[in-house]
Design a protein around this motif. Structure first.
Motif, mmCIF file in Angstrom:
data_model
loop_
_atom_site.group_PDB
_atom_site.id
_atom_site.type_symbol
_atom_site.label_atom_id
_atom_site.label_comp_id
_atom_site.label_asym_id
_atom_site.label_seq_id
_atom_site.Cartn_x
_atom_site.Cartn_y
_atom_site.Cartn_z
ATOM 1 N N VAL A 55 8.839 30.623 37.574
ATOM 2 C CA VAL A 55 9.477 30.031 37.800
ATOM 3 C C VAL A 55 10.838 28.403 38.271
ATOM 4 N N LEU A 56 11.089 27.775 38.255
ATOM 5 C CA LEU A 56 11.954 27.382 39.068
ATOM 6 C C LEU A 56 13.080 26.095 37.901
ATOM 7 N N HIS A 57 14.132 26.274 39.597
ATOM 8 C CA HIS A 57 15.920 26.155 38.572
ATOM 9 C C HIS A 57 15.449 24.226 38.279
ATOM 10 N N PRO A 58 15.712 24.063 37.351
ATOM 11 C CA PRO A 58 15.622 22.544 37.324
ATOM 12 C C PRO A 58 15.944 20.964 38.060
ATOM 13 N N SER A 59 16.971 21.906 39.097
ATOM 14 C CA SER A 59 18.061 21.380 40.104
ATOM 15 C C SER A 59 16.458 20.763 41.091
ATOM 16 N N CYS A 60 15.849 22.151 40.725
ATOM 17 C CA CYS A 60 15.188 22.272 42.482
ATOM 18 C C CYS A 60 13.787 21.897 41.870
ATOM 19 N N ALA A 61 13.208 21.784 41.062
ATOM 20 C CA ALA A 61 12.295 21.255 40.277
ATOM 21 C C ALA A 61 11.838 19.749 40.538
ATOM 22 N N ARG A 62 13.641 18.978 40.444
ATOM 23 C CA ARG A 62 12.964 17.575 39.791
ATOM 24 C C ARG A 62 13.977 16.874 41.307
ATOM 25 N N PHE A 63 13.528 17.800 42.766
ATOM 26 C CA PHE A 63 13.950 17.159 43.819
ATOM 27 C C PHE A 63 12.662 16.046 44.125
ATOM 28 N N ALA A 64 13.335 15.014 44.522
ATOM 29 C CA ALA A 64 12.592 14.160 45.203
ATOM 30 C C ALA A 64 11.885 14.663 46.314
ATOM 31 N N ARG A 65 10.393 14.222 46.196
ATOM 32 C CA ARG A 65 9.464 14.657 47.829
ATOM 33 C C ARG A 65 10.192 14.849 49.024
ATOM 34 N N THR A 66 10.544 13.000 49.468
ATOM 35 C CA THR A 66 11.556 12.902 50.491
ATOM 36 C C THR A 66 12.874 12.192 49.994
ATOM 37 N N ILE A 67 13.905 12.480 50.699
ATOM 38 C CA ILE A 67 14.868 11.831 50.498
ATOM 39 C C ILE A 67 15.532 11.732 52.356
ATOM 40 N N ARG A 68 16.995 11.228 52.043
ATOM 41 C CA ARG A 68 17.412 10.254 53.183
ATOM 42 C C ARG A 68 19.072 11.332 53.013
ATOM 43 N N HIS A 69 19.131 12.054 53.586
ATOM 44 C CA HIS A 69 20.473 12.771 53.860
ATOM 45 C C HIS A 69 21.255 12.685 55.113
ATOM 46 N N PRO A 70 22.826 12.331 54.830
ATOM 47 C CA PRO A 70 23.659 11.619 55.233
ATOM 48 C C PRO A 70 23.609 12.725 57.353
ATOM 49 N N SER A 71 23.527 13.445 57.013
ATOM 50 C CA SER A 71 22.978 15.344 58.084
ATOM 51 C C SER A 71 23.140 14.792 58.588
ATOM 52 N N HIS A 72 22.002 13.695 58.904
ATOM 53 C CA HIS A 72 20.756 14.067 59.858
ATOM 54 C C HIS A 72 19.696 12.446 59.357
ATOM 55 N N PRO A 73 20.713 11.055 59.661
ATOM 56 C CA PRO A 73 20.466 9.929 59.255
ATOM 57 C C PRO A 73 19.665 9.262 59.861
ATOM 58 N N GLU A 74 18.709 9.334 60.973
ATOM 59 C CA GLU A 74 18.024 8.907 62.151
ATOM 60 C C GLU A 74 16.701 9.194 61.124
ATOM 61 N N HIS A 75 16.425 10.035 60.441
ATOM 62 C CA HIS A 75 14.514 10.214 59.858
ATOM 63 C C HIS A 75 14.616 11.074 57.949
ATOM 64 N N ASP A 76 14.036 10.104 57.124
ATOM 65 C CA ASP A 76 13.889 11.249 56.239
ATOM 66 C C ASP A 76 13.037 12.572 56.304
ATOM 67 N N LEU A 77 13.746 13.304 55.603
ATOM 68 C CA LEU A 77 13.901 14.036 55.031
ATOM 69 C C LEU A 77 12.187 14.995 54.172
ATOM 70 N N SER A 78 11.217 15.456 54.545
ATOM 71 C CA SER A 78 9.627 15.535 52.961
ATOM 72 C C SER A 78 10.489 17.649 52.936
ATOM 73 N N LEU A 79 10.088 17.020 51.857
ATOM 74 C CA LEU A 79 10.063 18.366 50.626
ATOM 75 C C LEU A 79 8.927 19.397 51.641
ATOM 76 N N ARG A 80 9.467 20.181 51.744
ATOM 77 C CA ARG A 80 8.303 21.212 52.488
ATOM 78 C C ARG A 80 8.254 22.803 51.074
ATOM 79 N N LEU A 81 6.914 23.241 51.046
ATOM 80 C CA LEU A 81 6.691 24.390 50.139
ATOM 81 C C LEU A 81 6.770 25.403 50.780
ATOM 82 N N THR A 82 6.367 25.395 51.658
ATOM 83 C CA THR A 82 6.194 26.347 52.731
ATOM 84 C C THR A 82 6.834 25.843 54.289
#
Length: 246
Positions: A55-82
């Motif tokens: 089971v996955l939340h729709p919001s969790c399932a639809r996340f991009a695999r890479t995001i740029r978040h304002p809390s860490h503007p220096e680098h992209d954040l990658s989706l980690r499954l583990t």
């Protein structure tokens, strides 16, 4: 997200080898399923593989695999499954709680965010305040012993975690009070054991004491201290000296 088919509400996701179907959770007394991504219960619709009970939340399932978040503007954040690291867990930099589920991570900086934390809106409104509140990632007083008072529930919150703040009034609020539908509401409200006693005792500050009253209280304290000193010099010390002579 890998491939979403809007016609039949199916999803092919990198986390599971079978097709996921968008399904409404039936109402009833059965316990809600838990999302495999964030480990929080699902309350409405879900993407699921029924044979695998995945089971996955729709919001969790639809996340991009890479995001740029304002809390860490220096680098992209990658989706980690583990979780990364030797301990099978990570420390979320937003809520400061240990996570065992998916996260967004910057490997060079060892920076992790829970998925619900990464999804928090940058600004929101609260019914108890007239201005928009902005999500605050860093605070000048940041530290495990720093507290302020929530403008919504009027109880103490730790500034060591993310919180919402009004830039015009200088007041702040719990993440869970400003965004009550976040799955991490309770995690933001729960403080570490050494903070719990302070947080439970924290209440909305009363009106400031008038200056004249403060001065009178200070003078009374000084009078009591002077009387205590005089008692020690004129009463207790002679008695002690007489006891020594005897």
């Amino acid at each position: 997200m890998e491939k979403l088919n809007k016609e039949d509400d199916t999803l092919i996701h990198i986390s599971h080898r079978h097709l996921l179907h968008l399904t409404d959770i039936p109402s009833g007394d059965t316990a809600p399923p838990y999302c495999h991504a964030c480990r929080f219960p699902c309350t409405s619709s879900i993407y699921q593989c029924a044979p695998c009970r995945y089971v996955l939340h729709p919001s969790c399932a639809r996340f991009a695999r890479t995001i740029r978040h304002p809390s860490h503007p220096e680098h992209d954040l990658s989706l980690r499954l583990t979780p990364a690291g030797d301990y099978g867990c990570h420390l979320c930099r937003a809520c400061r709680h240990i996570g065992y589920s998916w996260s967004f991570r910057c490997d060079p900086c060892a920076f992790d965010l829970h998925l619900p934390c990464a999804a928090l809106p940058e600004a929101a409104t609260a019914p108890a305040h007239r201005h928009r509140l902005t999500l605050t990632y860093e605070d000048p007083r940041r530290g495990m012993g720093s507290f302020d008072f929530c403008a919504v529930c009027r109880k103490g919150y730790s500034t060591a975690r993310w919180f919402y703040a009004c830039r015009e009034c200088g007041v702040g609020g719990h993440v869970g009070c400003v965004v009550p539908d976040t799955p991490l509401r309770d995690e933001y409200a729960a403080l570490d054991k050494e903070q719990a006693a302070v947080a439970n005792a924290a209440t909305w500050p009363e009106a400031p004491v008038p200056e004249s009253q403060q001065l009178e209280e200070l003078l009374n304290e000084q009078r009591i201290e002077i009387a205590r000193m005089e008692l020690g010099a004129g009463g207790l010390l002679p008695l002690f000296a007489k006891a020594c002579e005897d």
